[in-house]
Design a protein around this motif. Structure first.
Motif, PDB file in Angstrom:
ATOM      1  N   ASP A   1       0.858  -1.170   0.000  1.00  0.00           N
ATOM      2  CA  ASP A   1       0.000   0.000   0.000  1.00  0.00           C
ATOM      3  C   ASP A   1       0.906   1.236   0.000  1.00  0.00           C
ATOM      4  N   PRO A   2       1.038   1.888  -1.143  1.00  0.00           N
ATOM      5  CA  PRO A   2       1.953   3.029  -1.236  1.00  0.00           C
ATOM      6  C   PRO A   2       1.510   4.251  -0.425  1.00  0.00           C
TER       7      PRO A   2
ATOM      8  N   VAL B   1       5.222   4.125   5.823  1.00  0.00           N
ATOM      9  CA  VAL B   1       6.418   3.436   5.330  1.00  0.00           C
ATOM     10  C   VAL B   1       6.002   2.709   4.052  1.00  0.00           C
ATOM     11  N   PRO B   2       6.621   3.011   2.925  1.00  0.00           N
ATOM     12  CA  PRO B   2       6.252   2.301   1.700  1.00  0.00           C
ATOM     13  C   PRO B   2       6.376   0.793   1.917  1.00  0.00           C
ATOM     14  N   GLY B   3       5.380   0.077   1.501  1.00  0.00           N
ATOM     15  CA  GLY B   3       5.367  -1.365   1.694  1.00  0.00           C
ATOM     16  C   GLY B   3       3.995  -1.832   2.125  1.00  0.00           C
TER      17      GLY B   3
ATOM     18  N   ALA C   1       6.029  -3.311  11.849  1.00  0.00           N
ATOM     19  CA  ALA C   1       7.437  -3.497  12.216  1.00  0.00           C
ATOM     20  C   ALA C   1       8.131  -2.159  12.437  1.00  0.00           C
ATOM     21  N   ALA C   2       7.718  -1.134  11.720  1.00  0.00           N
ATOM     22  CA  ALA C   2       8.321   0.190  11.835  1.00  0.00           C
ATOM     23  C   ALA C   2       7.739   1.010  12.985  1.00  0.00           C
ATOM     24  N   GLY C   3       6.757   0.446  13.697  1.00  0.00           N
ATOM     25  CA  GLY C   3       6.204   1.132  14.859  1.00  0.00           C
ATOM     26  C   GLY C   3       4.966   1.961  14.606  1.00  0.00           C
ATOM     27  N   PHE C   4       4.328   1.785  13.455  1.00  0.00           N
ATOM     28  CA  PHE C   4       3.146   2.578  13.126  1.00  0.00           C
ATOM     29  C   PHE C   4       1.849   1.795  13.342  1.00  0.00           C
TER      30      PHE C   4
END
Length: 130
Positions: A100-101, A105-107, A114-117
């Motif tokens: 999902d752009p 975080v792109p991905g 994993a990035a904390g969002f």
């Protein structure tokens, strides 16, 4: 766990097996976490982990990315939001691993966990589910 066949039906949508990419069997999860097989099965039954039947032999497997500490601790609540909105396990897995752009975080949503969002992912999950 889903019992649905994991093959594409001629549509452009990739199979769940392909979309997730890296899977671990129940014994592999047990070894990675240092717990008994029965404990892994309990995690799946309690919906702290989701699994799918993967491969030609339809072996119960868990996405490897779920075992990352920053992901694992946010899964249950995210699963609950999506399931409460009427999504089945295979649909939840597909949503979590579909790029999902528009995310921070792109991905994929799981990359964003994993990035904390977590908050953004769950907000999107609520929008998706309702």
């Amino acid at each position: 766990m889903t019992d649905q066949p994991d093959q594409t039906d001629g549509s452009a949508e990739p199979s769940l097996e392909t979309l997730v990419g890296s899977w671990l069997t129940v014994p592999d999860v047990a070894e990675r976490l240092g717990i008994a097989l029965s404990a892994v099965r309990r995690l799946i039954e309690d919906r702290e982990l989701l699994s799918a039947r993967i491969g030609e032999r339809r072996i119960v497997s868990v996405p490897e990315q779920f075992l990352e500490e920053d992901v694992f601790r946010h899964l249950r609540g995210t699963f609950t939001v999506l399931a409460d909105g009427g999504l089945g396990d295979d649909e939840i897995l597909r949503w979590l691993f579909t790029p999902d752009p528009t995310l921070r975080v792109p991905g994929t949503p799981v990359d964003n966990l994993a990035a904390g969002f977590k908050t953004e992912v769950r907000r999107r999950a609520m929008e998706q589910a309702f």
